[in-house]
Design an enzyme around this catalytic site. Sequence first.
Site, PDB file in Angstrom:
ATOM      1  N   ARG A 123      29.839  30.215  45.762  1.00  0.00           N
ATOM      2  CA  ARG A 123      28.635  29.826  46.490  1.00  0.00           C
ATOM      3  C   ARG A 123      28.305  28.347  46.295  1.00  0.00           C
ATOM      4  O   ARG A 123      27.920  27.665  47.235  1.00  0.00           O
ATOM      5  CB  ARG A 123      27.438  30.644  45.999  1.00  0.00           C
ATOM      6  CG  ARG A 123      27.121  31.793  46.900  1.00  0.00           C
ATOM      7  CD  ARG A 123      26.054  32.692  46.324  1.00  0.00           C
ATOM      8  NE  ARG A 123      26.172  33.989  46.961  1.00  0.00           N
ATOM      9  CZ  ARG A 123      25.500  34.369  48.038  1.00  0.00           C
ATOM     10  NH1 ARG A 123      24.620  33.577  48.592  1.00  0.00           N
ATOM     11  NH2 ARG A 123      25.698  35.561  48.568  1.00  0.00           N
ATOM     12  N   ASP A 129      28.964  39.248  36.104  1.00  0.00           N
ATOM     13  CA  ASP A 129      27.902  38.304  36.453  1.00  0.00           C
ATOM     14  C   ASP A 129      27.472  38.325  37.911  1.00  0.00           C
ATOM     15  O   ASP A 129      26.848  37.379  38.392  1.00  0.00           O
ATOM     16  CB  ASP A 129      28.369  36.884  36.096  1.00  0.00           C
ATOM     17  CG  ASP A 129      29.639  36.487  36.854  1.00  0.00           C
ATOM     18  OD1 ASP A 129      30.055  37.231  37.754  1.00  0.00           O
ATOM     19  OD2 ASP A 129      30.200  35.425  36.533  1.00  0.00           O
ATOM     20  N   GLU A 165      32.523  42.627  29.809  1.00  0.00           N
ATOM     21  CA  GLU A 165      32.774  41.190  30.003  1.00  0.00           C
ATOM     22  C   GLU A 165      31.505  40.394  29.689  1.00  0.00           C
ATOM     23  O   GLU A 165      30.996  39.610  30.500  1.00  0.00           O
ATOM     24  CB  GLU A 165      33.273  40.886  31.425  1.00  0.00           C
ATOM     25  CG  GLU A 165      34.054  39.567  31.500  1.00  0.00           C
ATOM     26  CD  GLU A 165      34.468  39.179  32.915  1.00  0.00           C
ATOM     27  OE1 GLU A 165      35.625  39.458  33.276  1.00  0.00           O
ATOM     28  OE2 GLU A 165      33.646  38.616  33.652  1.00  0.00           O
ATOM     29  N   HIS A 168      38.759  34.475  51.769  1.00  0.00           N
ATOM     30  CA  HIS A 168      37.591  35.344  51.550  1.00  0.00           C
ATOM     31  C   HIS A 168      36.896  35.589  52.894  1.00  0.00           C
ATOM     32  O   HIS A 168      36.908  34.728  53.763  1.00  0.00           O
ATOM     33  CB  HIS A 168      36.660  34.584  50.596  1.00  0.00           C
ATOM     34  CG  HIS A 168      35.558  35.403  49.982  1.00  0.00           C
ATOM     35  ND1 HIS A 168      34.472  35.831  50.699  1.00  0.00           N
ATOM     36  CD2 HIS A 168      35.371  35.839  48.711  1.00  0.00           C
ATOM     37  CE1 HIS A 168      33.657  36.503  49.895  1.00  0.00           C
ATOM     38  NE2 HIS A 168      34.186  36.527  48.681  1.00  0.00           N
ATOM     39  N   GLU A 210      25.724  32.998  39.008  1.00  0.00           N
ATOM     40  CA  GLU A 210      26.356  33.900  38.038  1.00  0.00           C
ATOM     41  C   GLU A 210      25.981  33.610  36.583  1.00  0.00           C
ATOM     42  O   GLU A 210      25.885  34.526  35.769  1.00  0.00           O
ATOM     43  CB  GLU A 210      27.879  33.873  38.211  1.00  0.00           C
ATOM     44  CG  GLU A 210      28.381  34.542  39.495  1.00  0.00           C
ATOM     45  CD  GLU A 210      28.349  33.630  40.709  1.00  0.00           C
ATOM     46  OE1 GLU A 210      27.911  32.460  40.572  1.00  0.00           O
ATOM     47  OE2 GLU A 210      28.743  34.079  41.801  1.00  0.00           O
ATOM     48  N   HIS A 238      35.997  30.453  47.049  1.00  0.00           N
ATOM     49  CA  HIS A 238      34.869  31.166  47.668  1.00  0.00           C
ATOM     50  C   HIS A 238      33.509  30.896  47.040  1.00  0.00           C
ATOM     51  O   HIS A 238      32.494  31.363  47.535  1.00  0.00           O
ATOM     52  CB  HIS A 238      35.108  32.674  47.595  1.00  0.00           C
ATOM     53  CG  HIS A 238      34.960  33.214  46.190  1.00  0.00           C
ATOM     54  ND1 HIS A 238      35.989  33.186  45.283  1.00  0.00           N
ATOM     55  CD2 HIS A 238      33.902  33.732  45.538  1.00  0.00           C
ATOM     56  CE1 HIS A 238      35.574  33.704  44.143  1.00  0.00           C
ATOM     57  NE2 HIS A 238      34.309  34.029  44.251  1.00  0.00           N
TER      58      HIS A 238
HETATM   59  C1  UD1 Z   1      30.266  37.569  45.161  1.00  0.00           C
HETATM   60  C2  UD1 Z   1      29.677  37.256  43.781  1.00  0.00           C
HETATM   61  C3  UD1 Z   1      30.571  36.309  43.024  1.00  0.00           C
HETATM   62  C4  UD1 Z   1      32.020  36.803  42.994  1.00  0.00           C
HETATM   63  C5  UD1 Z   1      32.487  37.104  44.413  1.00  0.00           C
HETATM   64  C6  UD1 Z   1      33.860  37.723  44.365  1.00  0.00           C
HETATM   65  C7  UD1 Z   1      27.227  37.205  43.642  1.00  0.00           C
HETATM   66  C8  UD1 Z   1      26.005  36.390  43.771  1.00  0.00           C
HETATM   67  N1  UD1 Z   1      28.386  36.612  43.938  1.00  0.00           N
HETATM   68  O1  UD1 Z   1      30.261  36.363  45.908  1.00  0.00           O
HETATM   69  O2  UD1 Z   1      30.106  36.194  41.690  1.00  0.00           O
HETATM   70  O3  UD1 Z   1      32.817  35.793  42.442  1.00  0.00           O
HETATM   71  O4  UD1 Z   1      31.598  38.048  45.006  1.00  0.00           O
HETATM   72  O5  UD1 Z   1      34.510  37.634  45.582  1.00  0.00           O
HETATM   73  O6  UD1 Z   1      27.151  38.351  43.300  1.00  0.00           O
HETATM   74  N2  UD1 Z   1      32.140  39.563  53.146  1.00  0.00           N
HETATM   75  C9  UD1 Z   1      32.687  40.445  54.066  1.00  0.00           C
HETATM   76  N3  UD1 Z   1      33.436  41.491  53.595  1.00  0.00           N
HETATM   77  C10 UD1 Z   1      33.669  41.706  52.272  1.00  0.00           C
HETATM   78  C11 UD1 Z   1      33.117  40.793  51.348  1.00  0.00           C
HETATM   79  C12 UD1 Z   1      32.345  39.739  51.803  1.00  0.00           C
HETATM   80  O7  UD1 Z   1      32.515  40.298  55.263  1.00  0.00           O
HETATM   81  O8  UD1 Z   1      34.354  42.670  51.920  1.00  0.00           O
HETATM   82  C13 UD1 Z   1      31.334  38.417  53.641  1.00  0.00           C
HETATM   83  C14 UD1 Z   1      29.950  38.836  54.153  1.00  0.00           C
HETATM   84  O9  UD1 Z   1      29.624  38.030  55.228  1.00  0.00           O
HETATM   85  C15 UD1 Z   1      29.061  38.484  52.958  1.00  0.00           C
HETATM   86  C16 UD1 Z   1      29.737  37.227  52.450  1.00  0.00           C
HETATM   87  O10 UD1 Z   1      31.134  37.490  52.573  1.00  0.00           O
HETATM   88  O11 UD1 Z   1      27.718  38.280  53.365  1.00  0.00           O
HETATM   89  C17 UD1 Z   1      29.414  36.834  51.035  1.00  0.00           C
HETATM   90  O12 UD1 Z   1      29.518  37.918  50.146  1.00  0.00           O
HETATM   91  P1  UD1 Z   1      28.648  37.922  48.770  1.00  0.00           P
HETATM   92  O13 UD1 Z   1      28.948  39.144  48.007  1.00  0.00           O
HETATM   93  O14 UD1 Z   1      27.218  37.662  49.107  1.00  0.00           O
HETATM   94  O15 UD1 Z   1      29.146  36.637  48.029  1.00  0.00           O
HETATM   95  P2  UD1 Z   1      30.518  36.282  47.441  1.00  0.00           P
HETATM   96  O16 UD1 Z   1      30.756  34.874  47.728  1.00  0.00           O
HETATM   97  O17 UD1 Z   1      31.535  37.244  47.865  1.00  0.00           O
HETATM   98  N1  UDP Z   2      42.429  39.024  44.397  1.00  0.00           N
HETATM   99  C1  UDP Z   2      42.967  39.985  45.251  1.00  0.00           C
HETATM  100  N2  UDP Z   2      43.291  39.623  46.537  1.00  0.00           N
HETATM  101  C2  UDP Z   2      43.114  38.372  47.007  1.00  0.00           C
HETATM  102  C3  UDP Z   2      42.551  37.400  46.139  1.00  0.00           C
HETATM  103  C4  UDP Z   2      42.210  37.768  44.849  1.00  0.00           C
HETATM  104  O1  UDP Z   2      43.152  41.139  44.865  1.00  0.00           O
HETATM  105  O2  UDP Z   2      43.438  38.110  48.175  1.00  0.00           O
HETATM  106  C5  UDP Z   2      42.037  39.435  43.037  1.00  0.00           C
HETATM  107  C6  UDP Z   2      42.445  38.512  41.896  1.00  0.00           C
HETATM  108  O3  UDP Z   2      43.729  38.840  41.392  1.00  0.00           O
HETATM  109  C7  UDP Z   2      41.352  38.756  40.865  1.00  0.00           C
HETATM  110  C8  UDP Z   2      40.130  39.025  41.727  1.00  0.00           C
HETATM  111  O4  UDP Z   2      40.620  39.403  43.007  1.00  0.00           O
HETATM  112  O5  UDP Z   2      41.621  39.948  40.125  1.00  0.00           O
HETATM  113  C9  UDP Z   2      39.271  37.799  41.821  1.00  0.00           C
HETATM  114  O6  UDP Z   2      38.285  38.002  42.750  1.00  0.00           O
HETATM  115  P1  UDP Z   2      37.385  36.831  43.319  1.00  0.00           P
HETATM  116  O7  UDP Z   2      38.140  35.555  43.259  1.00  0.00           O
HETATM  117  O8  UDP Z   2      36.873  37.303  44.632  1.00  0.00           O
HETATM  118  O9  UDP Z   2      36.142  36.825  42.342  1.00  0.00           O
HETATM  119  P2  UDP Z   2      35.839  36.108  40.933  1.00  0.00           P
HETATM  120  O10 UDP Z   2      36.906  36.460  39.991  1.00  0.00           O
HETATM  121  O11 UDP Z   2      35.744  34.651  41.205  1.00  0.00           O
HETATM  122  O12 UDP Z   2      34.509  36.638  40.540  1.00  0.00           O
END
Ligand code: UD1
Ligand code: UDP
Length: 374
Positions: free
Chosen positions: A214, A99, A121, A245, A135, A212
């Site tokens: 949104r 998603d 999924e 995160h 999502e 984490h």
């Molecule tokens: C995204 C997904 C969410 C998922 C989550 C998993 C969307 C809209 N959201 O949300 O469904 O649950 O990933 O974690 O697709 N950032 C870094 N380094 C990284 C990753 C993130 O610096 O490796 C920071 C950046 O500033 C980035 C911000 O996190 O702009 C947000 O990342 P983003 O992918 O937009 O949203 P998530 O909250 O991670």
């Molecule tokens: N996870 C990880 N390291 C961490 C936190 C989570 O590897 O420090 C793994 C967790 O076991 C799961 C996945 O990341 O498999 C979940 O990711 P996240 O919570 O970012 O996204 P969501 O599942 O909410 O989309």
Amino acid sequence: MEKKRKIVLVFGTRPEAIKMCPLVKELKNREKFRIIVCVTGQHREMLEQVLCSFCVKPDYDLKIMEQGQTLFDITEKVLKGMKEIYAREKPDMVLVHGDTSTAFASALAAFYMNIPVGHVEAGLRTYDIHAPYPEEFNRQAIGSIAALHFAPTEAAAEHLIQEGKNKEHIFITGNTAIDALHTTVSKDFSDPVLDEIDRWTGDGRLILLTAHRRENLGQPLYDIFGGIRQVLLEHTDLRLVYPVHYNPQVRKAADEVFAGMDRVRLIDPMEVVTFHNLMERSFLILTDSGGIQEEAPALGKPVLVLRDTTERPEGVAAGTLRLAGTKKENIYKEFKLLVENHEIYDMMSRAANPYGDGTASRQIADILEREAYE
Ligand code: UD1
Ligand code: UDP
């Protein structure tokens, strides 16, 4: 000789990578396919960690991540970036997962180019377009586009049937998260990071936190952390580990609320094998993560879900998950209850796995070998 089917798998965030890597490996072992792995780089470090853990090397990386990226940024860049890759590769099918905005935009690009999409999924729903946001919309939109739906559970498949999708294109496979978990968790796993956390926890109880989403950014996150903080102050045997995160808004809230608490450790996102084994050693998990709601029931770890609603009701039905909402007083009440009430805690700690037997990737590969892709 039979022509190989060319399949492009696209993913961009940590959870997609954890759940797609087992499928990448399975498909690469099959003669019938030519597999192209494309990452969008919606995440950077958090994606790299997973690719490295599972030894998967992408063929393409769009490298789209920016600090504080908006949904417009991600969607636009993935849509245009994937167009170029599809035009060059001309795949027979594109596989997306779950998603995220990466999944939505890469499915949309495939749809615009008349390339069939397989949705891994598929079928999870809250039917509340604002939660999880965006999502729920992404998943429903991908469901409208997909030619093949790989649903993890019967309930997910039932949603798709109720929405009028062709039954013959819906398959219940379990969740590839369990495939991954089977390769990561082991009773005698040891590494310096976990050994150090073990020493720090001593006779205390280890609480694991991740947050984490949104829709929780801003005040809800402060409320959630506030409720957790209050229980920690009242129970001195609790030790909290929070791999935070990289989202700067999440980091700011965590730094502010937990500042100066020596029984709280704010650490960087953890490598997945270590993290899964840390889950296995925890007393209790507090999270708004989707993936963790699937993994924890399989490990028999009670989870307080820091959300008002969940698209993973199977874990609630199995008794492992409780919805704690996002209000400070609710979080406080629910967290305190589980820390103090052994009966409820014990009831939640029974391992129950509604998400399959760890063969989802194999089943999906079998289906992709035998089905037509229209
Ligand atoms: C995204 C997904 C969410 C998922 C989550 C998993 C969307 C809209 N959201 O949300 O469904 O649950 O990933 O974690 O697709 N950032 C870094 N380094 C990284 C990753 C993130 O610096 O490796 C920071 C950046 O500033 C980035 C911000 O996190 O702009 C947000 O990342 P983003 O992918 O937009 O949203 P998530 O909250 O991670
Ligand atoms: N996870 C990880 N390291 C961490 C936190 C989570 O590897 O420090 C793994 C967790 O076991 C799961 C996945 O990341 O498999 C979940 O990711 P996240 O919570 O970012 O996204 P969501 O599942 O909410 O989309």
